[in-house]
Design a protein around this motif. Structure first.
Motif, short mmCIF file in Angstrom:
data_model
loop_
_atom_site.label_atom_id
_atom_site.label_comp_id
_atom_site.label_asym_id
_atom_site.label_seq_id
_atom_site.Cartn_x
_atom_site.Cartn_y
_atom_site.Cartn_z
N ILE A 61 0.78 -1.25 0.26
CA ILE A 61 -0.03 -0.26 0.01
C ILE A 61 1.01 1.23 -0.03
N GLN A 62 1.87 1.43 0.88
CA GLN A 62 2.76 2.30 0.95
C GLN A 62 3.41 2.52 -0.35
N LEU A 63 3.99 1.33 -1.08
CA LEU A 63 4.71 1.40 -2.28
C LEU A 63 3.80 1.92 -3.28
N LYS A 64 2.69 1.40 -3.53
CA LYS A 64 1.86 1.97 -4.38
C LYS A 64 1.41 3.27 -4.44
N ARG A 65 1.46 3.97 -3.10
CA ARG A 65 1.24 5.37 -2.95
C ARG A 65 2.31 6.18 -3.34
N LYS A 66 3.49 5.66 -3.11
CA LYS A 66 4.73 6.36 -3.67
C LYS A 66 4.98 6.39 -5.19
N LYS A 67 4.26 5.27 -5.61
CA LYS A 67 4.56 5.11 -7.27
C LYS A 67 3.78 6.21 -7.99
N GLN A 68 2.58 6.32 -7.08
CA GLN A 68 1.81 7.64 -7.90
C GLN A 68 2.36 8.93 -7.82
N GLU A 69 3.24 9.22 -6.60
CA GLU A 69 3.78 10.39 -6.68
C GLU A 69 4.95 10.67 -7.81
N ILE A 70 5.62 9.45 -8.00
CA ILE A 70 6.74 9.39 -9.21
C ILE A 70 6.21 8.33 -10.15
N PRO A 71 5.33 8.63 -10.93
CA PRO A 71 4.97 7.57 -12.01
C PRO A 71 5.83 7.00 -13.03
N ASP A 72 6.75 7.84 -13.37
CA ASP A 72 7.73 7.39 -14.24
C ASP A 72 8.97 6.68 -13.77
N ALA A 73 8.95 6.35 -12.40
CA ALA A 73 9.98 5.73 -11.88
C ALA A 73 10.03 4.33 -12.00
N MET A 74 11.13 3.67 -12.26
CA MET A 74 11.29 2.23 -12.05
C MET A 74 11.45 1.83 -10.69
#
Ligand code: 13P
Ligand code: SF4
Length: 306
Positions: A98-111
């Motif tokens: 859940i935390q990771l998904k949230r972070k990915k939304q902040e930086i959508p182009d990051a691998m």
């Protein structure tokens, strides 16, 4: 446990292991008597490779939960048993899906690169995994123009940044066992053993890593010590590694950088529990198929880079 009891239990384990068509895999941080009954002892990378390629029907994993989970992700048709279900990795618990998904939304182009010390859920949300043995190669293999988020170990992440020159976004997790080691501990050990080379695991703090003659995974330390012309070594990782170091390099001397380098979770696996798990084939570790398939891709990509 006295030597006679260890021998009797080990004999019972070896007999039952054959009947069960089981293979026993153990990490270098396991108790000496546990390492001695294992078919294979290794670092996280070698253990994943073994788990992916075994033809045994049962894998008894003597390590911590994420390691057994990786075995099950890679070999879903095998029964994977973790002799103590409470043997977890506190660092792996420092990031969840859940935390990771949230972070990915902040930086959508990051691998997302995840350390193998993560849950299957986190692997399923990541692009590629790495271990301490291949982390630098894994990150170096990524397209140069893409931002990278590294989870969860900030210390390993920092080490990769220094080796690759790649500016990664680092999750702020760490391993309490390794992070606890301070430069003062290493400097004291160096003062006591001035001829010794210092081997440091990259889960240690950057300032401790900076004092190392060699920064490497657990298997890397064993290879380095065996191949080096030096006779003495200061060891900055969990003390279970002393057992294989002394076995494989009997004429060399090894000193712990601190007596506090103990992972309590790794020590939860005992011969008694291994025997019981072979009797009952419990506690089992498995991963729901939808998660497993995505986590498999993440681990497979890593194994292709090695
Ligand atoms: P290695 O992959 O170097 O064996 O490390 C595993 C681990 O959990 C270190 O704390
Ligand atoms: Fe996890 Fe640290 Fe134990 Fe390794 S030593 S299993 S990273 S808690």
């Amino acid at each position: 446990m006295d030597q006679k009891t260890i021998q009797e239990l080990s004999d019972k384990i070896l007999k039952l292991k054959k009947e069960r068509k089981a293979v026993i895999l153990a990490h270098f941080y396991q108790r000496p008597e546990v390492q001695d009954v294992a078919d294979f002892i290794g670092d996280s990378l070698a253990l994943s490779q073994r788990a992916a390629n075994t033809d045994a029907e049962v894998i008894v994993f003597c390590g911590v939960h994420f390691m057994a989970e990786s075995a099950s992700i890679l070999s879903p048709d095998k029964i994977v048993v973790l002799p103590d279900e409470n043997a977890g990795c506190p660092m792996a618990d420092m990031v969840d899906a859940i935390q990771l998904k949230r972070k990915k939304q902040e930086i959508p182009d990051a691998m997302v690169v995840c350390y193998v010390n993560t849950s299957a859920d986190v692997k399923a949300e990541s692009d590629i995994a790495c271990t301490s043995a291949n982390a630098v190669n894994v990150v170096a293999s990524l397209p140069e123009d893409q931002p990278v988020l590294f989870v969860p170990d900030k210390n390993l992440g920092h080490y990769i940044v220094t080796k690759t020159g790649r500016d990664m976004i680092l999750w702020q997790g760490c391993c309490a066992t390794h992070h606890h080691l301070l430069t003062a501990d290493v400097l004291k050990a160096k003062e006591e053993h001035p001829e010794a080379l210092v081997m440091v695991h990259p889960e240690c703090r950057p300032e401790v890593v900076a004092l190392a003659d060699k920064v490497t995974s657990t298997a890397g330390m064993i290879n380095f010590a065996c191949e080096s012309e030096a006779r003495e070594f200061i060891v900055a990782t969990e003390m279970g590694i002393l057992h294989p170091l002394k076995k494989r390099c009997p004429d060399k001397h090894f000193y712990m950088a601190s007596q506090s380098l103990i992972c309590p979770n790794m020590k939860k696996i005992t011969l008694d529990k291994i025997y019981q798990s072979l009797v009952t084939l419990e506690p089992r570790v498995s991963v729901p198929e939808e998660i497993r398939e995505r986590a498999f891709v993440c681990l497979e990509r890593m194994l292709e880079v090695v």
